[in-house]
Design an enzyme around this catalytic site. Sequence first.
Site, short mmCIF file in Angstrom:
data_model
loop_
_atom_site.label_atom_id
_atom_site.label_comp_id
_atom_site.label_asym_id
_atom_site.label_seq_id
_atom_site.Cartn_x
_atom_site.Cartn_y
_atom_site.Cartn_z
N THR A 29 -6.18 3.44 2.51
CA THR A 29 -6.16 3.42 1.06
C THR A 29 -5.98 1.98 0.58
O THR A 29 -6.16 1.03 1.36
CB THR A 29 -5.06 4.38 0.52
N ASN A 30 -5.66 1.77 -0.70
CA ASN A 30 -5.40 0.42 -1.21
C ASN A 30 -4.31 0.48 -2.26
O ASN A 30 -3.82 1.55 -2.61
CB ASN A 30 -6.69 -0.22 -1.75
N HIS A 31 -3.94 -0.69 -2.80
CA HIS A 31 -2.77 -0.78 -3.67
C HIS A 31 -3.05 -0.56 -5.16
O HIS A 31 -2.23 -0.91 -5.99
CB HIS A 31 -2.10 -2.15 -3.49
N SER A 32 -4.21 -0.01 -5.51
CA SER A 32 -4.46 0.25 -6.93
C SER A 32 -3.39 1.20 -7.47
O SER A 32 -3.10 2.23 -6.88
CB SER A 32 -5.85 0.89 -7.10
N ALA A 96 -10.42 2.04 -7.88
CA ALA A 96 -10.64 1.13 -6.75
C ALA A 96 -11.01 2.00 -5.55
O ALA A 96 -10.17 2.38 -4.74
CB ALA A 96 -9.37 0.32 -6.47
#
Length: 223
Positions: A29-32, A96
């Site tokens: 995943t990512n930090h959005s 994102a």
Amino acid sequence: FQPKPLAGQHVLITAGPTFEAIDPVRGVTNHSSGKMGFAVARAAAEAGAEVTLVAGPVAQATPRGVCRIDVQSAQQMLAATLQASERATVFIAAAAVADWRPAEFHDHKIKKAVDGQPPTLQFVENPDILATVAQGERARSGQLYCVGFAAESHDLLAHATAKRQRKGIPLLVANIGPTAFGRDDNELLLVDAHGFQALERAPKLVLARKLVAEIARRLKTKE
Ligand code: C5P
């Protein structure tokens, strides 16, 4: 008296990250944080629009009057977005989306190998949700106005201009990323066929209201 510049419009928004599962307990995943997309959803609802918000895994409260659809992966986000886009008049892609997902999902938790050798993961590209919607019949016939976001680390204007054309959309909103992730404020550059316009640093809700006003103005003048 509150003006309702988006009355009669149905705004569809994607927000947050996506989560691409590796096995039942792991994923990519990512930090959005979803803050910008949720702020845009709130601002669009305040402006009188019917709002559908397709959200990845985030810890944000649903804005009042907004219909929220929770998803995990990019493929789920695409399916939910395509379905909702059939009724939408504006699409704002603020999510994102993970660029890649593991090529295969392991039904069982991947065990550590006895020899300590780490597993090798293969990735495949995820669908581009914004480009897919922008190439669709409703967008191409002018029934659906598409807006994209872009986080660029340098040469903001040049990259934003190229990305707007590549995605085939009338309006692209650029910011200096990923420094904006999780913050409550941001600064934006709006790029369209006529040029660009800067929105100076402000809380995300203030920027979201300005963006909504700019979109409403463009819908009215059919720019
Ligand atoms: O190409 P890039 O990821 O920089 O494009 C960003 C824009 O495209 C954002 O509006 C984002 O929501 C959208 N996007 C998408 N699906 C993807 C990748 C990006 O909708 N797979």
